[in-house]
Scaffold this active site. Structure first.
Site, PDB file in Angstrom:
ATOM      1  N   SER A 130       0.850  -1.192   0.000  1.00  0.00           N
ATOM      2  CA  SER A 130       0.000   0.000   0.000  1.00  0.00           C
ATOM      3  C   SER A 130       0.893   1.253   0.000  1.00  0.00           C
ATOM      4  O   SER A 130       1.772   1.364  -0.861  1.00  0.00           O
ATOM      5  CB  SER A 130      -0.940  -0.060   1.208  1.00  0.00           C
ATOM      6  OG  SER A 130      -2.026   0.805   1.053  1.00  0.00           O
ATOM      7  N   ARG A 175     -11.426   5.564   9.853  1.00  0.00           N
ATOM      8  CA  ARG A 175     -10.901   4.208   9.947  1.00  0.00           C
ATOM      9  C   ARG A 175     -11.909   3.192   9.415  1.00  0.00           C
ATOM     10  O   ARG A 175     -11.549   2.232   8.732  1.00  0.00           O
ATOM     11  CB  ARG A 175     -10.542   3.890  11.395  1.00  0.00           C
ATOM     12  CG  ARG A 175      -9.991   2.494  11.603  1.00  0.00           C
ATOM     13  CD  ARG A 175      -8.698   2.266  10.819  1.00  0.00           C
ATOM     14  NE  ARG A 175      -8.004   1.047  11.234  1.00  0.00           N
ATOM     15  CZ  ARG A 175      -6.885   0.613  10.689  1.00  0.00           C
ATOM     16  NH1 ARG A 175      -6.326   1.283   9.687  1.00  0.00           N
ATOM     17  NH2 ARG A 175      -6.293  -0.474  11.105  1.00  0.00           N
ATOM     18  N   ASP A 198      -8.305  -7.175  -4.483  1.00  0.00           N
ATOM     19  CA  ASP A 198      -8.053  -5.792  -4.041  1.00  0.00           C
ATOM     20  C   ASP A 198      -8.806  -4.837  -4.956  1.00  0.00           C
ATOM     21  O   ASP A 198      -8.567  -4.804  -6.161  1.00  0.00           O
ATOM     22  CB  ASP A 198      -6.543  -5.542  -4.121  1.00  0.00           C
ATOM     23  CG  ASP A 198      -6.118  -4.219  -3.476  1.00  0.00           C
ATOM     24  OD1 ASP A 198      -6.959  -3.328  -3.303  1.00  0.00           O
ATOM     25  OD2 ASP A 198      -4.918  -4.091  -3.172  1.00  0.00           O
ATOM     26  N   HIS A 211      -7.539  -5.827  -0.262  1.00  0.00           N
ATOM     27  CA  HIS A 211      -6.261  -5.108  -0.177  1.00  0.00           C
ATOM     28  C   HIS A 211      -5.398  -5.562   1.008  1.00  0.00           C
ATOM     29  O   HIS A 211      -4.182  -5.732   0.892  1.00  0.00           O
ATOM     30  CB  HIS A 211      -6.562  -3.617  -0.070  1.00  0.00           C
ATOM     31  CG  HIS A 211      -5.368  -2.725  -0.008  1.00  0.00           C
ATOM     32  ND1 HIS A 211      -4.428  -2.679  -1.002  1.00  0.00           N
ATOM     33  CD2 HIS A 211      -4.963  -1.847   0.938  1.00  0.00           C
ATOM     34  CE1 HIS A 211      -3.485  -1.796  -0.674  1.00  0.00           C
ATOM     35  NE2 HIS A 211      -3.787  -1.281   0.496  1.00  0.00           N
ATOM     36  N   ASP A 212      -6.025  -5.775   2.150  1.00  0.00           N
ATOM     37  CA  ASP A 212      -5.304  -6.143   3.379  1.00  0.00           C
ATOM     38  C   ASP A 212      -4.663  -7.524   3.340  1.00  0.00           C
ATOM     39  O   ASP A 212      -4.023  -7.918   4.322  1.00  0.00           O
ATOM     40  CB  ASP A 212      -6.265  -6.111   4.576  1.00  0.00           C
ATOM     41  CG  ASP A 212      -6.036  -4.882   5.451  1.00  0.00           C
ATOM     42  OD1 ASP A 212      -5.145  -4.083   5.124  1.00  0.00           O
ATOM     43  OD2 ASP A 212      -6.750  -4.735   6.457  1.00  0.00           O
TER      44      ASP A 212
END
Lengths: 322, 322
Positions: free
Chosen positions: A121, A177, A260, A293-294
């Site tokens: 990222s 968040r 992602d 993505h994570d």
């Protein structure tokens, strides 16, 4: 074996022309550099990480991990703009500024050459910027879940998160968040983990809402609104689709994550191709995951399997050179 | 030719058990119903729409549109919970409650049977709920960019928008709209329309940020925070994957949009299949568009081409019956 320190790099001129004074870089060093510096790995954190890479990237950094301090000298630097010990300036910064500060910190540590730079990222943007700005210092950059420019969707999502901060620094950070967490996960993951189940604590919420509340709870107190704004602006400014091509071209390994939607695998692949066309030894590898993505953080063992061949080559080359 | 009125339907018991009094439904009627009622079309708006369907769905409703008041009697009802003339109760409502109120309004208008119900997004949920709850009154439902349950991602995104409202009703509504607008558009559309270009008004923003500001400006003053919360909760509660299968089964035409990531085409297709397995004449058709979820509003001409064959069949059947 782990050495944490704050390094004062003094004055720093930003890309904007603003001159900072008394700039500090928080650095964690795991293991010892080899005499020839051939075992140095620079680990670059993402939006909310710190220099304590073993805390947020187990499986990649630590004993028994991809980069084990017994073999490698792993250095992680808290980004300029972050709130984990490095300076967060009031003015806008870029990924290039972040990397420039890191270069100075490494020089002060006596580290000239880096075998691998790795990050996901924003960390992937930093790893790529290193290869462009200091090609003579970097041998290989692993650019994970990132590519060569932040997209319109990425910019828009960061902008919304800053809007939330502007509404209320504390509660807005919670909302930012939550927005971010959704962009880090895939539809598939949310459906399989939460679906339409009710909140597990019995509140009048769906489970996925309870999960986001929990993520906001975990986040509260560990991130600063000014840093959040500074680093999202740095991400937004990132675009290295055009630059002066250096004579020395580090090896680039781009890792796209299939699920992602923030940094789409197809865009990562296209970036790898653009660097290949410029003459870089550039490859694209794909991390198959339904996580989103994570995945680079949540499934480090899958990432490890993808990257291990490149480390074996490095070990082999070092042995041949000896 | 256009008749706008507010219909008092009196008391209404919600699915929650709460009893409302003095419930009103804002209704717009375009054209005249045929003696046998065979030309009645019910148009269901989405999250922020009104009963003035010609305003938000040109190409589908209006002179020369798919449903032309010269041929069809088009009725649009502002949903219970909305702020365009219908009652917005303080308690939680469901899509079933919305449709129950509509049924009562149509009965008071003397309309018993409906040839077509059509809607996109929340409107698609309403169109599907009609087919389930009043199968003897509906001949065909067009369920566009919607399916049979709201997903974990959809719930989470609505929840974030309500969080924004909780931070500040006015500025939070702007942020909620911005979040929503992103979910209505595709990555491709944002890249091609905005990319990384700077703001066209010269502000220190990217073009995509300026676009979202503009969307928030347009939205401000035309939506109420309480209605926004009520209708997003209604969407979240929507799940018709299990129900008592009626003896009479209306025709269902599900329309999936290829670039929709809020209501994914694959999920729309799966829902169409589930209704087929229950014995409904259920079909899936696909709207090819790079626009994202909003394609049903932004590209009505493409939707029109997809739906026209079903209207021709209706006209033909009516002619045969005469």
């Amino acid at each position: 074996m782990t050495d944490e320190r704050t390094i004062s790099i003094g004055k720093l001129e930003l890309a904007s022309g603003v001159r900072l004074r008394g700039v500090e870089q928080r650095v964690t060093v795991y293991g010892k550099p080899a005499a020839d510096g051939s075992n140095v790995v620079l680990v670059e954190h993402a939006l909310t990480g710190s220099s304590r890479a073993h805390e947020w990237w187990p499986g990649i950094v630590g004993s028994g991990a991809l980069f084990d301090p017994k073999r490698w000298c792993i250095i992680a630097i808290n980004a300029l703009g972050s709130c984990y010990g490095s300076t967060c300036p009031a003015s806008r910064i870029t990924v290039r500024d972040i990397v420039r500060a890191e270069q100075r910190a490494l020089t002060q540590l006596g580290i000239d050459r880096i075998r691998f730079v790795i990050g996901g990222s924003l960390g992937g943007m930093r790893a790529l910027q290193w290869a462009i700005d200091a090609p003579e210092r970097v041998q290989t950059s692993f650019v994970v879940g990132a590519h060569d420019h932040h997209s319109a969707l990425g910019i828009a999502l960061n902008s919304l998160q800053r809007d939330a901060l502007a509404l209320d620094p504390q509660r807005g950070l919670r909302l930012a968040r939550k927005i971010a967490m959704l962009t880090y996960k895939s539809d598939e993951l949310l459906t399989s983990r939460h679906g339409r189940r009710p909140d597990r604590l019995g509140r009048p919420l769906f489970d996925v809402e309870g999960y986001l509340e929990h993520q906001a709870d975990l986040f509260e107190g560990r991130m600063d609104a000014a840093s959040y704004a500074a680093l999202t602006h740095a991400m937004d400014s990132f675009d290295v689709r055009s630059f002066d091509i250096p004579a020395t071209k580090p090896e680039l390994i781009f890792v796209g994550i299939t699920s992602d939607w923030l940094f789409r695998a197809q865009d990562v692949r296209a970036a790898a191709r653009r660097f290949e066309l410029r003459g870089f030894p550039s490859r694209y590898v794909q991390l198959a995951s339904s996580h989103g993505h994570d995945a680079f953080l949540a499934e480090p063992e899958v990432l490890r399997v993808l990257l291990e061949p490149y480390l074996r080559d490095a070990t082999h080359a070092a042995a041949v050179a000896r």
